[in-house]
Design a protein around this motif. Structure first.
Motif, short mmCIF file in Angstrom:
data_model
loop_
_atom_site.label_atom_id
_atom_site.label_comp_id
_atom_site.label_asym_id
_atom_site.label_seq_id
_atom_site.Cartn_x
_atom_site.Cartn_y
_atom_site.Cartn_z
N MET A 1 8.77 21.27 -40.16
CA MET A 1 8.12 20.75 -38.97
C MET A 1 6.70 20.26 -39.33
O MET A 1 5.99 20.90 -40.09
N LYS A 2 6.32 19.11 -38.79
CA LYS A 2 5.00 18.53 -39.07
C LYS A 2 3.96 19.21 -38.18
O LYS A 2 4.06 19.17 -36.96
N LYS A 3 2.95 19.81 -38.81
CA LYS A 3 1.96 20.60 -38.08
C LYS A 3 0.69 19.81 -37.77
O LYS A 3 0.17 19.10 -38.63
N VAL A 4 0.21 19.98 -36.53
CA VAL A 4 -1.04 19.37 -36.10
C VAL A 4 -1.90 20.44 -35.43
O VAL A 4 -1.41 21.18 -34.56
N LEU A 5 -3.16 20.56 -35.84
CA LEU A 5 -4.09 21.48 -35.18
C LEU A 5 -4.65 20.81 -33.93
O LEU A 5 -5.09 19.66 -33.99
N VAL A 6 -4.64 21.54 -32.81
CA VAL A 6 -5.20 21.03 -31.56
C VAL A 6 -6.36 21.94 -31.16
O VAL A 6 -6.14 23.06 -30.69
N LEU A 7 -7.59 21.47 -31.37
CA LEU A 7 -8.78 22.23 -30.98
C LEU A 7 -9.33 21.63 -29.69
O LEU A 7 -9.90 20.54 -29.69
N GLU A 8 -9.14 22.34 -28.60
CA GLU A 8 -9.57 21.89 -27.28
C GLU A 8 -9.80 23.12 -26.41
O GLU A 8 -8.92 23.97 -26.28
N ASP A 9 -11.01 23.25 -25.84
CA ASP A 9 -11.33 24.46 -25.08
C ASP A 9 -10.82 24.42 -23.64
O ASP A 9 -10.73 25.45 -22.99
N GLU A 10 -10.49 23.23 -23.13
CA GLU A 10 -9.94 23.14 -21.78
C GLU A 10 -8.42 23.31 -21.84
O GLU A 10 -7.72 22.46 -22.40
N ALA A 11 -7.95 24.40 -21.23
CA ALA A 11 -6.54 24.77 -21.37
C ALA A 11 -5.59 23.70 -20.85
O ALA A 11 -4.54 23.45 -21.45
N ASN A 12 -5.95 23.04 -19.73
CA ASN A 12 -5.03 22.04 -19.18
C ASN A 12 -4.89 20.82 -20.09
O ASN A 12 -3.79 20.28 -20.26
N ILE A 13 -6.00 20.40 -20.69
CA ILE A 13 -5.93 19.27 -21.62
C ILE A 13 -5.18 19.67 -22.87
O ILE A 13 -4.34 18.91 -23.39
N ARG A 14 -5.45 20.88 -23.37
CA ARG A 14 -4.75 21.35 -24.57
C ARG A 14 -3.24 21.42 -24.34
O ARG A 14 -2.45 20.98 -25.19
N SER A 15 -2.84 21.93 -23.19
CA SER A 15 -1.41 22.02 -22.87
C SER A 15 -0.78 20.63 -22.79
O SER A 15 0.35 20.41 -23.26
N PHE A 16 -1.50 19.69 -22.19
CA PHE A 16 -1.03 18.31 -22.08
C PHE A 16 -0.79 17.72 -23.47
O PHE A 16 0.25 17.09 -23.74
N VAL A 17 -1.75 17.93 -24.38
CA VAL A 17 -1.63 17.41 -25.74
C VAL A 17 -0.47 18.08 -26.47
O VAL A 17 0.34 17.41 -27.12
N VAL A 18 -0.38 19.40 -26.35
CA VAL A 18 0.67 20.16 -27.04
C VAL A 18 2.05 19.72 -26.60
O VAL A 18 2.96 19.50 -27.42
N ILE A 19 2.25 19.57 -25.30
CA ILE A 19 3.56 19.15 -24.77
C ILE A 19 3.96 17.80 -25.36
O ILE A 19 5.11 17.59 -25.79
N ASN A 20 3.02 16.87 -25.38
CA ASN A 20 3.35 15.53 -25.88
C ASN A 20 3.54 15.50 -27.39
O ASN A 20 4.36 14.71 -27.90
N LEU A 21 2.84 16.36 -28.11
CA LEU A 21 3.06 16.46 -29.55
C LEU A 21 4.45 16.99 -29.84
O LEU A 21 5.14 16.50 -30.74
N LYS A 22 4.87 18.00 -29.08
CA LYS A 22 6.21 18.56 -29.29
C LYS A 22 7.29 17.53 -29.00
O LYS A 22 8.29 17.44 -29.71
N ARG A 23 7.08 16.72 -27.96
CA ARG A 23 8.04 15.66 -27.65
C ARG A 23 8.13 14.64 -28.78
O ARG A 23 9.17 14.02 -28.97
N ALA A 24 7.01 14.47 -29.49
CA ALA A 24 6.97 13.50 -30.58
C ALA A 24 7.42 14.09 -31.91
O ALA A 24 7.37 13.41 -32.95
N GLY A 25 7.82 15.36 -31.90
CA GLY A 25 8.36 15.98 -33.10
C GLY A 25 7.37 16.76 -33.94
O GLY A 25 7.64 17.07 -35.11
N TYR A 26 6.22 17.09 -33.36
CA TYR A 26 5.21 17.85 -34.09
C TYR A 26 5.17 19.30 -33.64
O TYR A 26 5.52 19.62 -32.50
N GLU A 27 4.73 20.17 -34.52
CA GLU A 27 4.42 21.56 -34.17
C GLU A 27 2.92 21.67 -33.96
O GLU A 27 2.15 21.38 -34.88
N ALA A 28 2.50 22.07 -32.79
CA ALA A 28 1.08 22.17 -32.47
C ALA A 28 0.56 23.58 -32.75
O ALA A 28 1.15 24.56 -32.29
N VAL A 29 -0.53 23.67 -33.49
CA VAL A 29 -1.22 24.93 -33.73
C VAL A 29 -2.48 24.89 -32.88
O VAL A 29 -3.36 24.06 -33.11
N GLU A 30 -2.58 25.78 -31.91
CA GLU A 30 -3.65 25.69 -30.91
C GLU A 30 -4.88 26.51 -31.28
O GLU A 30 -4.78 27.57 -31.90
#
Length: 230
Positions: free
Chosen positions: A1-30
């Motif tokens: 799985m392709k890993k991407v680090l997501v550094l974002e302190d706002e939980a709603n924005i971080r969740s939005f990014v993580v969901i879309n990364l997963k749809r695109a085939g990435y594993e998000a590390v928060e």
């Protein structure tokens, strides 16, 4: 799985990014803070791309980027910022970021930027190229993607390496900013052509004896740049 680090302190924005990364085939590390992000990178050395928010509760995204670049030139870095000031974009790039995305952004834009950067980091497939480009005092090793000047290693990000390879493959040829943008960032790049200028400025600091009076990467006024080493 392709890993991407997501550094974002706002939980709603971080969740939005993580969901879309997963749809695109990435594993998000928060990560929620800068220190947590650095710890996640230590725990997950196979992360190829990091998304760094600028405004954080502890250290800012610029400092996180500086610390990453102090030990890792291979990972791709994209700054996430709500700011629109030109200086913030320049600051992010000069600290070692490869790209920036201004909030609000579309999922398609963000994933396209990540896809392009992931390819440049060599994350999708092993490098099949082998060989050297020698233009004294520089030696570019296209197998391990490294640069030496007078026998001393010059630490380059993957974007900087791609720019150097483009220049060294075209000695004496004036390359427009648009040509450099297409060759390095890709024809489907969403961002501004000014990103070329900032990366050239950063590269000059690393390779020129006098960055303010460059001998190797010279400016072709109103057009682009030319590699003067041959």
């Amino acid at each position: 799985m392709k890993k991407v680090l997501v550094l974002e302190d706002e939980a709603n924005i971080r969740s939005f990014v993580v969901i879309n990364l997963k749809r695109a085939g990435y594993e998000a590390v928060e990560a929620e803070t800068g220190e947590e992000a650095l710890e996640q990178l230590r725990k997950n050395p196979d992360i190829k791309v990091a998304l760094l928010d600028v405004m954080l509760p502890d250290i800012d995204g610029f400092e996180v980027c500086r610390r990453i670049r102090a030990t890792d030139t291979k990972i791709g870095v994209i700054m996430l910022t709500a700011r629109t000031q030109e200086m913030d974009k320049v600051t992010g790039l000069m600290t070692g970021a490869d790209d920036y995305v201004t909030k609000p952004f579309s999922p398609a834009e963000l994933t396209a930027r990540i896809d392009a950067l992931y390819r440049r980091t060599g994350g999708e497939a092993p490098q099949t190229e082998s060989g050297e480009i020698r233009q004294p005092p520089f030696l570019l090793n296209t197998r391990n993607r490294t640069l030496e000047k007078s026998g001393q290693r010059v630490k380059l990000t993957q974007v900087e390496y791609s720019i150097m390879k483009l220049f060294m493959n075209n000695p004496g040829k004036a390359l427009s900013r648009e040509e450099i943008l297409d060759a390095v960032w890709g024809r489907d790049y969403f961002g501004e052509v000014k990103i070329v200028d900032v990366n050239i400025r950063r590269l000059r600091i690393k390779i020129e004896d006098e960055p303010q009076n460059p001998a190797y990467i010279t400016t072709v006024w109103g057009y682009g740049y030319k590699w003067g080493c041959s």
